[in-house]
Every structure is written in structure tokens, then in C-alpha cells.
Design an enzyme around this catalytic site. Structure first.
Site, PDB file in Angstrom:
ATOM      1  CB  SER A 143      -3.438  41.404  36.261  1.00 59.08           C
ATOM      2  OG  SER A 143      -2.553  41.741  35.221  1.00 59.08           O
ATOM      3  CE  LYS A 190      -1.167  45.222  35.291  1.00 62.69           C
ATOM      4  NZ  LYS A 190      -1.343  44.067  34.386  1.00 62.69           N
ATOM      5  CB  SER A 195      -3.395  41.301  32.235  1.00 64.90           C
ATOM      6  OG  SER A 195      -3.376  40.265  33.172  1.00 64.90           O
TER       7      SER A 195
END
Ligand code: GLN
Length: 434
Positions: free
Chosen positions: A112, A35, A137
Site C-alpha cells: 500500500s 506515507k 506494503s
């Protein structure tokens, strides 16, 4: 698989770049995507924001270093909601494209860590993604994309090298196609790290030993409130089908209740998360950190310009709300009160874990919504979507989302354990996965 082509179609990467430091090790052959909010040395790591565009860390996050030491290859940085602020990956930073759901491109990936979940679903090679969860997330995009999303106990995996959203909530975790992959990588990345003062100094279990272990006699609590209003009927049906399978395997399943968590969880989570986010973002003012502009005007004028131009609307909203809630005159009424209720929420879970091995609920109340429908939501409606995932995150509890059911759009089944009981959730998850 050609990653460039895949990215053109689904926007799951911010950067595609290979990095391998060792040829041999326990993770040889495994590709790991990271990420964007997790630092990889010399690889742009911007947490999906314009503010940090061009930032290349001079060090690896501890978890990244650990997998590189075991022969894994990093393949790039995945797309996300800017700074982790969002539940759909539609709040991407200025100039970034939003990832699209791998099953239906008119729908969201969840957020997210949306790029991580999307890529994991599409990858036809041995792959695990590093995600990050502050308030859901990892579980949310895993549920919407039909993959496994694993969030550890707060402090179980080092946060060193994770670009902070909310320090008392952030966890680095894993997104993979199987529970086994999660268990294997967890054994490598879990553990104490002296570079992270909140890292837990406790022995690391052999998680893989809990795969395919009998669940007979395990006590499972179904969180009653999670099946009440607002839940889509197909989500409920898939959840109930899984519960019946667990009962058939000899688990003892009972209904439990978390009244306080469901009444106050969302408000407490967003207050604390925004307070912490607003302090963390304060350093990004274009002097020492963050985007730089031509130095003009006095200090206030200069940093206002930098922050106005480089933060998106959601970051600004959170800075204003978070700063307000911890301001003198208001902090007792908002931040301090939220922190106190958070403790009561932790105690509420702890009481249940005296009697139950794991707790379960659907991960999200719905299947991945259409992009067009999410556009119509108000900020508050957006925040409300986290109703099922904010509880375990507030309490720092390990949890995993497993895809269940046979319908076209994926549905997530969430298993939560007591602190440091990752093995138990892996045990139950591997049964659900069958
Ligand atoms: N949707 C939550 C938020 O916007 C969760 C974000 C996260 O876990 N990074 O705060």
C-alpha cells in the site's frame, strides 16, 4: 525537479508541504517523504482516507521527530491504499487519485505504500520515504517500482504516531534508492520509545558498518515454496541469477522449506489483519473521531450514515469480515485459531534461523501488473498476491527488497533475517545491490 508537476503526472503525493525544524544534523540535506498514515504535526495525515480528511495531528510520529532533529526536511505525505488496505495502491480512498508506476504508467505501483515507492524512483535529489508495512506494503511497491524497501523487526522502529491498521503487525519502514540510505536513516529512527508499549528495548546496531562487508561463509536459505507454481519465468530467472552471484561471493546457499507458512500464511494473515483493522476502525464513527455529519436521527442512524459515506468498499468489507471473525461464537474457530497458527509459523521460521543467517525469495511472484488487469481481480485474487510477503510480516521478521535483473520492468529480491538481525540483511543486500 518540480514536485507539483511530477505529482500531476504520477499522483505520488496526497500533500506537498515542506517542514524543517533544524538546519544542522546527521541528515542535513536529506528530504523525507512520509506515507499518509504516519503523523506529521500540522500536516494533514489521513491514511489516504476520506474518513480522516482534514485531520491535522498535534504531534509528530516518533520517527518523524527523530529525522527532524537531525536536520532532515519533510516534503509531504505520499499516496497509499486507504488505511493500508491493498497491494496495488488501487484501493485509494474516496476522492484520492492512485499513483502510477514510474516506469510504465499503465501499470500499478504496488501497495500500500505506492506513492512512497513511486516518488523514490523518480526523485533526482537525496531522498528517503517513510513507508508502513502490515503485510508487505513496503516490499511490494519497492519491488514493482525498482527501489529498495526495508521493513524492520516488529518493534524496532516506534509505531507511535502511525495510524493503526493492525497493531500486532504494523511496522514503520524505509523506501530508498540505495541500501546505504536505508542503513543511515535506520540508525537514526531505530530504538526504544517509551511512547510505544510494543517498542523493543535493545541496543541499536551501527548498520552502516555492515555495508560492503564480505558475505563469505554466510548461510543463505532459498525458500523452496516461493519458486513453485504461479511465479513468472522472468522473476525466477532474475532471482536465480542473483543466487549465482551470491554463491560466487562465497555464500553457502541451500534450499529450505516453510510448508506451514505457505499453506496457511495468507489465510492467517488476512484473518488477523482484518480482526485488528475492524477494531481500530470502530472509533471512527463521527462522534469523537472521524468525519462529522449533520447530527440527525439516533446514534445508530448517525454513525451508520457517517461510516457508509466515508469508508470505501474495501474498508467496509474488512470491517464486516474482521468483526465476524472475532464475534462470540466464531472467534474460537477463526481469530483464536489464526493466532495459534501464527505462533506455529513464527516457530517454523525460528527453526530455520538456527541454521541460516538469512532466507531469500523473490519479493513478488510477478512484475507490476497492468492497471486494467488488476481491475479484473476478485478480492480473494488480490489477497493471494501477498503470498511471498505475508510470512515475514506475520512473524515480525526484518526483510528487505532489492531490485535485481536487467529487464525493463523491475523485479524484487527479498532477504529476510531473524528478529533484530537487520545488520545481516543489510550486509547481504549491499552485496546484491552491487
Ligand atoms: N496487502 C496487504 C493488505 O492489504 C498488506 C497491507 C499493508 O502492509 N499495509 O493487508
Amino acid at each position: 525537479m518540480n514536485l507539483e508537476q511530477l505529482n500531476q503526472e504520477y499522483h505520488c503525493f496526497n500533500i506537498i508541504q515542506d517542514l524543517q525544524e533544524k538546519e544542522e544534523g546527521k541528515l542535513k540535506g536529506l528530504k523525507i517523504s512520509v506515507k499518509d498514515s504516519i503523523c506529521v504535526k500540522d500536516m494533514e495525515s489521513a491514511a489516504g482516507s476520506k474518513m480522516l480528511e482534514g485531520y491535522k495531528p498535534v504531534f509528530h510520529a516518533t520517527a518523524v521527530q527523530k529525522v527532524l532533529n537531525e536536520g532532515a526536511t519533510i516534503i509531504g505525505k505520499t499516496s497509499q491504499d486507504c488505511f493500508g488496505f491493498g497491494s496495488f495502491s488501487m484501493n485509494t480512498g474516496i476522492g484520492f487519485s492512485q499513483p502510477l508506476n514510474p516506469i510504465d504508467k499503465t501499470r500499478v505501483t504496488g501497495g500500500s505504500s505506492g506513492g512512497s515507492a513511486c516518488l523514490t524512483k523518480l526523485a533526482d535529489f537525496d531522498h528517503v520515504s517513510f513507508g508502513e508495512s502490515t503485510g508487505g506494503s513496503i516490499a511490494c511497491p519497492a519491488a514493482y517500482c525498482g527501489v529498495v524497501g526495508f521493513t524492520p523487526t516488529y518493534g524496532r522502529i516506534s509505531r507511535y504516531g502511525l495510524i493503526d491498521y493492525g497493531n500486532s503487525l504494523d511496522k514503520l519502514g524505509l523506501i530508498a534508492k540505495t541500501v546505504k540510505q536505508c542503513a543511515e536513516v535506520l540508525e537514526i529512527v531505530a530504538g526504544h520509545d517509551e511512547k510505544d508499549s510494543t517498542s523493543i528495548d535493545a541496543p541499536v546496531d551501527q548498520y552502516t558498518k555492515f555495508l560492503n562487508k564480505d558475505i563469505k561463509g554466510l548461510k543463505i536459505g532459498i525458500i523452496k515454496e516461493s519458486l513453485q507454481e504461479g511465479i513468472e519465468s522472468e522473476v525466477k530467472a532474475a532471482f536465480e541469477l542473483t543466487i549465482n552471484k551470491l554463491k560466487d561471493k562465497g555464500a553457502i546457499v541451500e534450499e529450505v522449506s516453510l510448508p506451514l507458512t505457505f499453506k496457511y500464511g495468507i489465510s492467517v494473515y488476512y484473518l488477523i489483519a482484518m480482526c485488528e483493522a475492524s477494531t481500530n476502525l470502530a472509533k471512527l464513527c463521527g462522534i469523537r473521531y472521524g468525519a462529522e455529519e449533520k447530527p440527525e436521527g439516533n446514534f445508530n442512524e448517525y454513525f451508520s450514515k457517517v461510516r457508509s459515506e466515508n469508508f470505501n468498499e474495501e474498508a467496509k468489507r474488512r470491517i464486516i469480515l474482521g468483526t465476524f471473525a472475532r464475534m462470540s461464537g466464531f472467534r474460537d474457530a477463526y481469530y483464536i485459531k489464526a493466532a495459534k497458527i501464527r505462533t506455529l509459523i513464527i516457530n517454523e521460521y525460528k527453526e530455520l534461523f538456527k541454521n541460516y543467517d538469512v532466507l531469500v525469495s523473490p519479493t513478488m511472484p510477478n512484475v507490476a501488473p497492468k492497471i486494467e488487469d488488476v481491475k479484473k481481480l476478485t478480492p480473494l485474487q488480490n489477497y493471494m498476491m501477498d503470498v511471498l510477503v505475508c510470512g515475514p510480516n506475520l512473524a515480525g521478521l526484518p526483510h528487505i527488497s532489492i531490485p535485481v535483473g536487467e529487464q525493463t520492468l523491475p523485479i524484487g529480491f527479498m532477504i529476510m533475517g531473524d528478529h533484530l538481525q537487520e545488520s545481516k540483511i543489510i550486509q547481504v543486500a549491499s552485496e546484491v545491490e552491487k
